[in-house]
Enzyme design. Sequence first.
Site, PDB file in Angstrom:
ATOM      1  N   ASP A  56      13.697 -12.055  40.469  1.00 37.24           N
ATOM      2  CA  ASP A  56      12.244 -11.895  40.495  1.00 37.24           C
ATOM      3  C   ASP A  56      11.625 -12.419  39.210  1.00 37.24           C
ATOM      4  OD1 ASP A  56       9.568 -10.535  41.046  1.00 37.24           O
ATOM      5  OD2 ASP A  56      10.756  -9.708  42.680  1.00 37.24           O
ATOM      6  N   HIS A  90       5.955  -7.519  38.920  1.00 36.22           N
ATOM      7  CA  HIS A  90       6.576  -7.444  40.233  1.00 36.22           C
ATOM      8  C   HIS A  90       8.065  -7.107  40.139  1.00 36.22           C
ATOM      9  CE1 HIS A  90       8.103  -8.844  44.171  1.00 36.22           C
ATOM     10  NE2 HIS A  90       6.935  -8.399  44.607  1.00 36.22           N
ATOM     11  N   ASN A 182       4.482 -11.633  54.516  1.00 35.47           N
ATOM     12  CA  ASN A 182       3.232 -10.895  54.679  1.00 35.47           C
ATOM     13  C   ASN A 182       2.175 -11.702  55.417  1.00 35.47           C
ATOM     14  OD1 ASN A 182       4.310  -8.799  53.143  1.00 35.47           O
ATOM     15  ND2 ASN A 182       3.447  -9.576  51.234  1.00 35.47           N
ATOM     16  N   SER A 245       7.662  -6.747  50.065  1.00 38.52           N
ATOM     17  CA  SER A 245       8.451  -6.741  48.831  1.00 38.52           C
ATOM     18  C   SER A 245       9.072  -5.379  48.589  1.00 38.52           C
ATOM     19  CB  SER A 245       7.557  -7.096  47.633  1.00 38.52           C
ATOM     20  OG  SER A 245       7.363  -8.463  47.516  1.00 38.52           O
TER      21      SER A 245
END
Length: 375
Positions: A56, A90, A182, A245
């Site tokens: 990430d 994130h 998404n 996520s």
Amino acid sequence: MLTAPTISRPPAETEALSPRANIYDIRGRQWHLDYLSVRQVHKLSQGEGVMVAVVDTGVHPHPDLRGNLVAGTSVLHGDRSNGQQDRDGHGTGMAGLISSHGRPAGKGALGIAPKAKILPVRFKLDGPLGTATDLSQAIEYAISRKAQIISISSAGAANLALQRAIQSAARADVVVVAAAGNIPADRHVGFPAAYPNVIAIGGIDRGGKHTRISVSGPEVDLVAPAVEIYSTNFDGGYRAGTGTSGAAAIVAGAAALIRAKYPYLPADEVAHRLTATAIDKGPPGRDDQYGYGVIDLVAALTADVPPRGFGSVPATPGGGGPTTAEAGGPRTGENRAATVRGLVTLGVLLAAGGAWALVLRRRRRSADPPPRISR
């Protein structure tokens, strides 16, 4: 030579932040803990001895997970960090969902597997920016460090290097968990989630129903909480987000629990245990919204699950909840054309080579159009 384009930040719906929590009330805001019976689960397993690679934006050494964070790396050119830097939040949020250990007296955030180790692998500096090539290098690094699970909360188009990295993970007996994508930016399950040997994760809301932000498709395997999911932030505080996520990180934590309790269980059987014990939702059996169902952590750790190949034999609860999801056979279908595209974060805070074939049957259609990049 093809290059990966820059991708814009995900739409506001996936990025809307809930009111900030603090050390005293964050645990109460983590509704997914009660939903998944985590207090009971932690009497069975806490992920001890398992290392999860979080691929990430890096992972900040937040006080709630600092004790579980090991030195990792960045695969980005010119960035010589050990992965323990995060200017987006994130990656820190995903790591927190997996293995935050919190603080004394029930303070701070709690992860699904609070004794699992986190290997931070930085393949992008900011949430929306990253390439499939960098992601493939990050996966290869995680494999070289003997990570048992790789958690990926990003998606984009197919890419040959990425496909090969996933195959390498399969040969190395690594469980790979990835977010499906998404809506509205994504209309199809993105890559790497859409590849064989990856557990593709969709999302549900507080009521256990499919959330409208989660993409649907024949590649979806499981669903997990994905709405207003609170976790750690890069500034030492907390924030929440909505998107697949967080759901993927939660399932990665679930895989860590299983690998800790059943250390000799191969990756395909870990995936099989998750799907065979999932709580069926929607039409009977597997469907494109819920996959094989909602993860059931207690059942995944206690049920008597027949080995793969016994698809007609249901899992028998061994102190866990209902386990009505179908146990399937290997994925089938061909991979879509490989092109170099960008990878984009799915929500904030939130094989050739034949190693192991995931237990989930795929109703993949060769005529499907390529997935859109999240924007």
